[in-house]
Design a protein around this motif. Structure first.
Motif, short mmCIF file in Angstrom:
data_model
loop_
_atom_site.label_atom_id
_atom_site.label_comp_id
_atom_site.label_asym_id
_atom_site.label_seq_id
_atom_site.Cartn_x
_atom_site.Cartn_y
_atom_site.Cartn_z
N PHE A 1 -32.14 46.59 -52.26
CA PHE A 1 -32.80 48.02 -52.31
C PHE A 1 -34.31 47.91 -51.95
O PHE A 1 -35.02 47.11 -52.00
CB PHE A 1 -32.52 48.55 -53.45
N GLU A 2 -34.65 49.09 -51.61
CA GLU A 2 -36.07 49.46 -51.42
C GLU A 2 -36.90 49.42 -52.37
O GLU A 2 -38.21 49.22 -52.36
CB GLU A 2 -36.37 50.60 -50.50
N GLN A 3 -36.55 49.69 -53.68
CA GLN A 3 -37.33 49.56 -54.94
C GLN A 3 -36.41 48.91 -55.83
O GLN A 3 -35.57 48.42 -55.81
CB GLN A 3 -37.56 50.98 -55.21
N LEU A 4 -37.28 48.48 -57.09
CA LEU A 4 -36.47 47.84 -58.43
C LEU A 4 -35.10 48.54 -58.72
O LEU A 4 -35.17 49.67 -58.61
CB LEU A 4 -37.63 47.57 -59.16
N VAL A 5 -34.20 47.56 -59.37
CA VAL A 5 -32.89 48.17 -59.87
C VAL A 5 -33.18 48.22 -61.42
O VAL A 5 -33.78 47.08 -61.97
CB VAL A 5 -31.92 47.38 -59.29
N ASP A 6 -32.69 49.26 -61.94
CA ASP A 6 -32.66 49.39 -63.36
C ASP A 6 -31.47 48.34 -63.81
O ASP A 6 -30.37 49.15 -63.77
CB ASP A 6 -32.70 50.68 -63.94
N ALA A 7 -31.86 47.26 -64.38
CA ALA A 7 -30.37 46.63 -64.94
C ALA A 7 -29.59 47.18 -66.05
O ALA A 7 -28.64 47.12 -66.13
CB ALA A 7 -30.91 45.11 -65.28
N SER A 8 -30.50 47.90 -66.88
CA SER A 8 -29.67 48.33 -68.08
C SER A 8 -28.86 49.24 -67.83
O SER A 8 -27.87 49.95 -68.57
CB SER A 8 -30.67 48.77 -69.09
N PRO B 1 -19.97 38.93 -64.33
CA PRO B 1 -20.84 39.86 -64.59
C PRO B 1 -22.01 40.18 -63.75
O PRO B 1 -22.36 39.37 -63.14
CB PRO B 1 -21.38 39.38 -65.98
N LEU B 2 -22.33 41.49 -63.39
CA LEU B 2 -23.46 41.97 -62.41
C LEU B 2 -24.70 40.98 -62.86
O LEU B 2 -25.22 40.65 -63.88
CB LEU B 2 -23.78 43.16 -62.48
N ALA B 3 -25.18 40.58 -61.66
CA ALA B 3 -26.77 40.09 -61.65
C ALA B 3 -27.48 40.71 -60.91
O ALA B 3 -27.51 41.20 -59.73
CB ALA B 3 -26.56 38.60 -61.01
N VAL B 4 -28.76 41.17 -61.80
CA VAL B 4 -29.81 42.14 -61.11
C VAL B 4 -30.90 41.02 -61.01
O VAL B 4 -31.60 40.93 -61.93
CB VAL B 4 -30.01 43.37 -61.85
N VAL B 5 -31.67 41.09 -59.93
CA VAL B 5 -32.88 40.34 -59.74
C VAL B 5 -33.70 41.28 -58.83
O VAL B 5 -33.51 41.54 -57.75
CB VAL B 5 -32.68 39.01 -58.91
N LEU C 1 -31.66 53.10 -59.71
CA LEU C 1 -33.06 52.59 -59.12
C LEU C 1 -34.11 52.86 -60.24
O LEU C 1 -33.84 53.58 -61.35
CB LEU C 1 -33.48 52.84 -57.91
N ALA C 2 -35.32 52.33 -60.31
CA ALA C 2 -36.08 52.42 -61.46
C ALA C 2 -36.73 53.97 -61.48
O ALA C 2 -37.12 54.13 -62.44
CB ALA C 2 -37.59 51.55 -60.72
N ASP C 3 -36.62 54.59 -60.42
CA ASP C 3 -37.05 56.24 -60.40
C ASP C 3 -35.89 56.97 -61.05
O ASP C 3 -35.95 58.11 -61.04
CB ASP C 3 -37.56 56.61 -59.15
N GLY C 4 -34.68 56.27 -61.23
CA GLY C 4 -33.62 57.13 -62.01
C GLY C 4 -32.47 57.47 -61.04
O GLY C 4 -31.53 58.04 -61.41
N THR C 5 -32.82 57.18 -59.73
CA THR C 5 -31.94 57.67 -58.74
C THR C 5 -30.57 56.53 -58.89
O THR C 5 -30.51 55.46 -59.08
CB THR C 5 -32.26 57.29 -57.36
#
Length: 315
Positions: free
Chosen positions: A60-67, A80-84, A108-112
């Motif tokens: 993705f173009e921005q950070l992913v919110d793993a939680s 299980p999903l891995a988010v890096v 995504l980090a912005d909530g999308t």
């Protein structure tokens, strides 16, 4: 069209594939493709095509919110999903069933929130089911960014090359002897072909009356399949079929196909003609072997499996 039928002799031949080598290349080739997110609500969910024990990365173009990134019903199917950082990594434990779809929501980090459907490596196209495998998927939500436009351009060029190759393949098929024979058979002009009828039988099916005529010829086998839809719940649709030595796509074999209709409404009859060259029966060491045909109906489920014995190919 509920039952699965298995026939021991002859051939119901319905295949939408060109060659085994091409099928292997398309199936096994690592796939990197872009996804452009749309603001249209009907285009909200994209499919991701995965294979057992093969990693698939979503970038993705921005950070992913793993939680807040999650899958539904993945247990026993995927690790299980891995988010890096800006990547989500999928690893199926085994191949998914043809009709499986596992919902995935990436936040995504912005909530999308971006919804996906994780599926086995098959996609229904106009010509039937075609193999697709994603190794990396680049997801863009800014269509005006340089990376997004560059990815879109590269994807368009790749699609253009694919269409050009398909057009060339279709041109060659139209001029091939096997396709000409198949056309004569489906049009009821068998006497103009070199084939001699060897088997005629009626496979049992609760929703379809079928008559299978199997032919042998000099260095070739052929079949003419007549289907009458007796299912009053709706039309029968051809979806795809695959000819192989051991029911796997790694041993898929080519053949020529012609049909007079791909959709058969209740009470209507359709015909499919197939021609198989002797070379399709040969193993790598030059020995003749039996082939198996798997036929799929419009909903993607297996309709019938037919054994094609090498003895019907004349030397």
């Amino acid at each position: 069209m509920r039952s699965l039928q298995i026939a021991g002799y002859g051939l119901i031949a319905i295949l939408v594939a060109s060659s085994a080598a091409q099928a292997r290349d398309e199936r096994d080739k690592p796939r990197v493709r872009p996804i452009m997110l749309s603001e249209h609500p009907n285009d909200g969910t994209h499919s991701i095509y995965v294979k057992g024990n093969v990693l698939t990365t979503l970038r993705f173009e921005q950070l992913v919110d793993a939680s807040k990134t999650r899958m539904i019903g993945w247990e026993g199917r995927l690790e299980p999903l891995a988010v890096v950082r800006n990547k989500v990594i999928l690893e199926p434990i085994h191949d998914l069933n043809r009709d499986e779809g596992i919902p995935l929501v990436v936040t995504l980090a912005d909530g999308t929130e971006i919804p996906f459907l994780v599926k086995p490596p098959w996609s229904k196209r106009d010509e039937g089911w075609s193999p697709i495998l994603d190794q990396q998927v680049d997801v863009f939500n800014d269509r005006e960014s340089y990376a997004s436009m560059h990815a879109a351009l590269m994807d368009a060029l790749k699609q253009n090359d694919t269409l050009a190759e398909a057009n060339e393949r279709y041109r060659k098929e139209e001029n091939s002897v096997d396709h000409a024979y198949a056309t004569l058979l489906v049009n009821g002009q068998r006497k103009k072909t070199p084939f001699r009828r060897r088997f005629v039988y009626r496979p049992k099916n609760e929703d379809m009356d079928m008559v299978v005529e199997v032919f042998e010829g000099p260095g070739k086998a052929a079949a003419l399949v007549t289907l009458q839809n007796t299912y009053h719940g709706g039309p029968w649709e051809f979806d795809g079929a695959y000819l192989s030595r051991d029911f796997t796509h790694s041993t898929a074999r080519p053949f020529a196909l012609r049909m007079d209709r791909a959709t058969i409404v209740p009470g209507e009859t359709g015909r499919i003609a197939v021609v198989v060259d002797r070379s399709a029966f040969l193993t790598d060491d030059g020995q003749l072997t039996d082939l198996a045909l798997q036929i799929f109906r419009g909903d993607g489920l297996l309709q019938v499996v037919v054994k094609l014995e090498h003895t019907i190919v004349q030397k």
